[in-house]
Structures are given as C-alpha cells and as structure tokens.
Design an enzyme around this catalytic site. Sequence first.
Site, PDB file in Angstrom:
ATOM      1  N   ASP A 176       0.856  -1.180   0.000  1.00 38.28           N
ATOM      2  CA  ASP A 176       0.000   0.000   0.000  1.00 38.28           C
ATOM      3  C   ASP A 176       0.890   1.227   0.000  1.00 38.28           C
ATOM      4  O   ASP A 176       1.948   1.241   0.618  1.00 38.28           O
ATOM      5  CB  ASP A 176      -0.908   0.025   1.232  1.00 38.28           C
ATOM      6  CG  ASP A 176      -1.879   1.201   1.187  1.00 38.28           C
ATOM      7  OD1 ASP A 176      -2.536   1.381   0.139  1.00 38.28           O
ATOM      8  OD2 ASP A 176      -1.963   1.945   2.177  1.00 38.28           O
ATOM      9  N   GLU A 226      -1.828  -2.030  -6.069  1.00 38.37           N
ATOM     10  CA  GLU A 226      -3.056  -1.458  -6.617  1.00 38.37           C
ATOM     11  C   GLU A 226      -2.865  -1.150  -8.091  1.00 38.37           C
ATOM     12  O   GLU A 226      -1.795  -0.723  -8.496  1.00 38.37           O
ATOM     13  CB  GLU A 226      -3.373  -0.145  -5.899  1.00 38.37           C
ATOM     14  CG  GLU A 226      -3.866  -0.311  -4.502  1.00 38.37           C
ATOM     15  CD  GLU A 226      -4.184   1.043  -3.885  1.00 38.37           C
ATOM     16  OE1 GLU A 226      -5.098   1.097  -3.087  1.00 38.37           O
ATOM     17  OE2 GLU A 226      -3.508   2.030  -4.225  1.00 38.37           O
ATOM     18  N   ASP A 272      -2.803   1.718   7.242  1.00 36.16           N
ATOM     19  CA  ASP A 272      -2.059   1.345   6.029  1.00 36.16           C
ATOM     20  C   ASP A 272      -1.810  -0.158   5.965  1.00 36.16           C
ATOM     21  O   ASP A 272      -1.866  -0.771   4.905  1.00 36.16           O
ATOM     22  CB  ASP A 272      -0.724   2.091   5.963  1.00 36.16           C
ATOM     23  CG  ASP A 272      -0.921   3.580   5.727  1.00 36.16           C
ATOM     24  OD1 ASP A 272      -1.983   3.952   5.186  1.00 36.16           O
ATOM     25  OD2 ASP A 272      -0.021   4.360   6.087  1.00 36.16           O
TER      26      ASP A 272
END
Length: 401
Positions: A180, A264, A357
Amino acid sequence: MARYRLYPTSAEEHALLEHCAHARFVWNLAVEQHRRSTEGQRRTQGFGEHCRQLTEARAESAWLASGSCTVQQQALKDFAVCTAAWRSGRSGRPSWRKRGRHESFRIVAVRPDHVRRTSRRFGSVFVPKVGHVRFRWSRPVRVAKSFRIKQESDGRWYVAFATVPASVPGPGNGAVVGLDRGVVSSVTLSTGEMYRCPMPRSADITRRRRLQRRLARAERGSNRRQRTKRALGRLTVREVDRRRDWIEKLSTELARRFDLIRVEDLRIGNMVRSARGTIDHPSRGSRCKARLDGRILSNGWGLLVRRLEDKAAGRVERVHPAFTSQRCSVCSYRSSENRKSQAVFLCGRCGHRANADVNAARNIAAGRVVTARGGGPTGPPVNREPRHSASLVAVSEPSHR
Ligand SMILES: [Zn+2]
C-alpha cells in the site's frame, strides 16, 4: 539502466547538444500533432505515420537532414512508447520538452565494437556523427542493443545502456505480499513493515528556495544565472539519485522475499485516491510540502512497480483498489466508519484494530486481480489462484484508442 559518466570534448559536446535539439524538435512535433488530433477526436497517428512525416520533414529542412536519422527516429519511437503508457494509465501524458531541461537522445542497433575499453578507467562509445566519446569505466559494462545519452541539469553528461535488470529469484514458498502506498509511510507491506522514501532534506529545501530567488534576480544570459541553474540542477540530481537508489534496493528485497507481489492498479487507483484522502489530505500549513511529497511519491511509486515487474517478472499482480482502506482485512466488513483517522483502523463489527495502512496492504494482498474488463468495485474480495499471464497482459494493453 547502468549509467556511466561521459566526458565529451567541447567539440563533441556541441555535436551531442545538436542531437539533443533534433530529438527534442521531433518529439515536440509529435506532441503537437498528437494534441491536435486527440482534441479533434480523430484517430491519432501511429509510429509508422510519424516516420513517413519525418522523411518529408528531413527533405525540407537542411537543419534536420544534417542530423542523425537514428536519433530522430528513436525520438518518435520513445514518443510512441510514452503515448501507449499514457493510454494504459501507467504514466502521464507526453508533454513538451524544453531546452536546458530535456537534453537527451537514444541510439539503437549498437554493435559490440561500438563500445571499447581504452584504459583501466576509461572506455569509449560510438555516437553517429560524433565519433567515439570517452566515458568513465566505473563498473563492468554489459553492452546492450541501445543506449541513451543525457545531459543532466547540473551540466554533466551520462551514457546509460538499456540493460534489463537481472531477474531476482523468489523464495519459492508461495509467500504473497500486498503493497500500500501512503504519505507517512511511503510503502506499507501486508506484513506490517513500513518503508519511507527519502524526501528532500529541509536544509536542501531552504537552499533550493534561496537559489530560486537568486535565479529570479539574475540577469538573463549572465554567468551568475548559469551558475545558479547548475547548482539547482545538482540539488535535483542528488535527490533523484537517492530515491532511485532506495527504489532499486527495495524492489530487489521484495522480489527476493516474496513469490507474489500485489499492488493497486494505478489506472483505477488515481481516480479513487482523492476519495481515500491519503495524499490529498494536507493540513493547512504544510499544504505546499505535502503537494511536493505527493508528486515525488507518485513518481516513485510508478518506478517501483516498473522495477518490480522487471525483477519479479510474472510475479507482480495489479488488484482493484476500491475500498481497500475501508474494509476490515479480518472479517471483510466495509464501512467508512472503520477508518478512525489517518493512522487508525477499527472495525465496527469484529473490533479488529490495526494501523490503517497495514490493513489496506492486507486487503491488497488478498485483493481481486484486475481483469481485461477492469474488475468490479463491489463485493467482498475473493482469494483466487494467481492468474499471472492473463492479468499482466490485460494491464499492459492500451485501454482505448
Ligand atoms: Zn472486522
């Protein structure tokens, strides 16, 4: 990219700058055409069409014709690559290049005898229309099919051979990690580890401001202005080098420790990012600094993912980023109430409490791989068998024309 310091004589430097000017001219022409055709909704021109136009332009302009055809054609090739990356959401839109800031060009079809070792500490590389230019043999040279020559903003020249970094073998134990990105911790792993990307030091930020003020006051074309520009360039180069170094080390470490690395999908990530409020959430006083950090981080993130894809080829997967910060990584309960603050995640159903996170990184580790259709933003995450080839091919294809 293995970079070596290049030492052109002043005559050679003049010729190199001319190559840079040609490459920049051709690139800017392509940008101009591309902007016009995309605004008019017409089909944009491809590399082949641009090459035909280059032939015509060279017939008409003695200045262009005097330059190297390879240099000019490769500028178009670079543009085609950048446009494709922009279409698939992997990078920004190709924009205009400026004199003094973008001084570089690429040479292809390099023959082994084009790179020679001339002494213990020096070698030479052959540049069309310039000849053999001396460079510092600072470490072993693996001759690649292409190289780029670049003048940094501090005035130094470099040659970089386009070697794809050696792939790093994974541990072979099936270890999966989710990454992340954030501001406080630049990269958070689903294991709970946090990494911070080197940011400009505050002393350097102060120095940069002072130099910029001095530059604004300096007379155009003066020596003082030139010196100030170079000093600013040195600052930038040092900062960029530090971040590059950090990215190299981190990507090698991750490729070695994990068999599957999930990140992502940026195509979608950038759209939901502001809603998540990780980067665009500065406090009043630090807005400017936060914007700078955000820009640095988004550039660094793109580079990190590219390096991972080089080193851990076929072991990097892009997952749909929706709700990774709101969903509980233990029970899958999703609510904006779960996110108590920038740092704290507290599940409203099962009471799972974690660093926000880390919770997001765990969701990414378990996330759904983006398919050709882009995947749907709703529903709980599904733990699936990794589908390496399918997902990677889908992501690397341009999403539209
Ligand atoms: Zn929960």
